[in-house]
Design a protein around this motif. Sequence first.
Motif, PDB file in Angstrom:
ATOM      1  N   ARG A  55       1.264  -0.894  -0.402  1.00 16.21           N
ATOM      2  CA  ARG A  55       0.118  -0.056   0.281  1.00 16.21           C
ATOM      3  C   ARG A  55       1.017   1.446  -0.013  1.00 16.21           C
ATOM      4  N   LEU A  56       0.144   1.976  -0.665  1.00 19.18           N
ATOM      5  CA  LEU A  56       0.828   3.777  -0.276  1.00 19.18           C
ATOM      6  C   LEU A  56       0.001   4.632  -0.104  1.00 19.18           C
ATOM      7  N   GLU A  57      -0.011   5.530   1.132  1.00 22.32           N
ATOM      8  CA  GLU A  57      -0.767   6.242   1.557  1.00 22.32           C
ATOM      9  C   GLU A  57      -0.128   7.727   2.454  1.00 22.32           C
ATOM     10  N   VAL A  58      -1.261   8.597   1.183  1.00 26.31           N
ATOM     11  CA  VAL A  58      -1.345   9.842   1.282  1.00 26.31           C
ATOM     12  C   VAL A  58      -1.638  10.504   2.581  1.00 26.31           C
ATOM     13  N   SER A  59      -1.281  11.326   3.716  1.00 25.06           N
ATOM     14  CA  SER A  59      -2.071  11.967   4.551  1.00 25.06           C
ATOM     15  C   SER A  59      -0.733  12.842   5.307  1.00 25.06           C
ATOM     16  N   GLY A  60      -1.467  14.323   4.828  1.00 29.07           N
ATOM     17  CA  GLY A  60      -1.119  15.289   4.816  1.00 29.07           C
ATOM     18  C   GLY A  60       0.069  15.447   3.750  1.00 29.07           C
ATOM     19  N   ASN A  61       1.760  16.079   4.450  1.00 24.64           N
ATOM     20  CA  ASN A  61       2.629  15.914   4.392  1.00 24.64           C
ATOM     21  C   ASN A  61       3.582  14.540   4.247  1.00 24.64           C
ATOM     22  N   ARG A  62       2.686  13.398   4.095  1.00 24.58           N
ATOM     23  CA  ARG A  62       3.504  12.526   4.275  1.00 24.58           C
ATOM     24  C   ARG A  62       2.893  11.334   3.129  1.00 24.58           C
ATOM     25  N   ILE A  63       4.043  10.705   2.573  1.00 24.57           N
ATOM     26  CA  ILE A  63       3.433   9.139   1.659  1.00 24.57           C
ATOM     27  C   ILE A  63       4.488   8.281   2.624  1.00 24.57           C
ATOM     28  N   THR A  64       3.272   6.989   2.974  1.00 26.68           N
ATOM     29  CA  THR A  64       4.202   6.409   3.841  1.00 26.68           C
ATOM     30  C   THR A  64       3.518   5.567   3.074  1.00 26.68           C
ATOM     31  N   LEU A  65       4.601   3.908   2.086  1.00 26.75           N
ATOM     32  CA  LEU A  65       4.407   2.612   1.614  1.00 26.75           C
ATOM     33  C   LEU A  65       4.982   1.478   3.083  1.00 26.75           C
ATOM     34  N   THR A  66       3.744   0.413   2.649  1.00 24.90           N
ATOM     35  CA  THR A  66       3.711  -0.292   3.354  1.00 24.90           C
ATOM     36  C   THR A  66       4.363  -1.778   2.916  1.00 24.90           C
ATOM     37  N   PHE A  67       4.984  -2.618   3.308  1.00 24.67           N
ATOM     38  CA  PHE A  67       5.914  -3.869   2.681  1.00 24.67           C
ATOM     39  C   PHE A  67       4.823  -4.899   3.438  1.00 24.67           C
ATOM     40  N   ASP A  68       4.973  -6.437   2.259  1.00 25.03           N
ATOM     41  CA  ASP A  68       4.754  -7.201   3.247  1.00 25.03           C
ATOM     42  C   ASP A  68       6.144  -8.349   3.790  1.00 25.03           C
ATOM     43  N   ALA A  69       6.216  -9.320   4.336  1.00 27.51           N
ATOM     44  CA  ALA A  69       7.058 -10.224   4.705  1.00 27.51           C
ATOM     45  C   ALA A  69       8.294 -10.435   3.446  1.00 27.51           C
ATOM     46  N   ARG A  70       8.571 -10.156   2.752  1.00 22.36           N
ATOM     47  CA  ARG A  70       8.987 -10.429   1.113  1.00 22.36           C
ATOM     48  C   ARG A  70      10.380  -9.475   1.403  1.00 22.36           C
ATOM     49  N   SER A  71       9.746  -8.420   2.241  1.00 25.19           N
ATOM     50  CA  SER A  71      10.636  -6.955   2.013  1.00 25.19           C
ATOM     51  C   SER A  71      11.580  -7.285   3.574  1.00 25.19           C
ATOM     52  N   GLY A  72      11.654  -8.109   4.210  1.00 24.08           N
ATOM     53  CA  GLY A  72      12.470  -8.701   5.335  1.00 24.08           C
ATOM     54  C   GLY A  72      11.800  -8.092   6.453  1.00 24.08           C
ATOM     55  N   VAL A  73      10.561  -7.670   6.788  1.00 21.97           N
ATOM     56  CA  VAL A  73       9.888  -6.727   7.911  1.00 21.97           C
ATOM     57  C   VAL A  73       8.476  -6.795   7.559  1.00 21.97           C
ATOM     58  N   ASP A  74       7.633  -8.070   8.108  1.00 21.96           N
ATOM     59  CA  ASP A  74       6.436  -7.727   7.338  1.00 21.96           C
ATOM     60  C   ASP A  74       5.558  -6.234   7.798  1.00 21.96           C
ATOM     61  N   GLY A  75       5.270  -5.087   7.587  1.00 25.26           N
ATOM     62  CA  GLY A  75       4.874  -3.829   7.546  1.00 25.26           C
ATOM     63  C   GLY A  75       5.513  -3.367   8.092  1.00 25.26           C
TER      64      GLY A  75
END
Length: 116
Positions: A55-75
Amino acid sequence: IRARNDMILSDVQRGLSPAKTAVAEYYMNRGDWSRDNEATGLPPPDQYRGESLRRLEVSGNRITLTFDARSGVDGGLLVYTGDASNLAMGVSWTCSSPNIDYIATVLPNCVYGAGK
């Protein structure tokens, strides 16, 4: 490790570039930050899917990208924070991750730790 890092980098490049442009344009046109993806003219957060990006979420001046376990860190999270304090230069961005401790090996300009 290299394949994991390449996967994260690819997901960041494909998802983040258009989002940063949209958020910056929103700010430059309105003088305020967007409240969410929809107001910015971006797809809903869960429509951003990559090899590890969930997921990629915009909130104000922040863009937050969320990754799954394949990234090495689930969440795993990457947070890009926009700064418009020098409007002549446009919006600048800083990157941090509160939970991906190796992030600087993937994105050298990104720091590990909340609020950095």
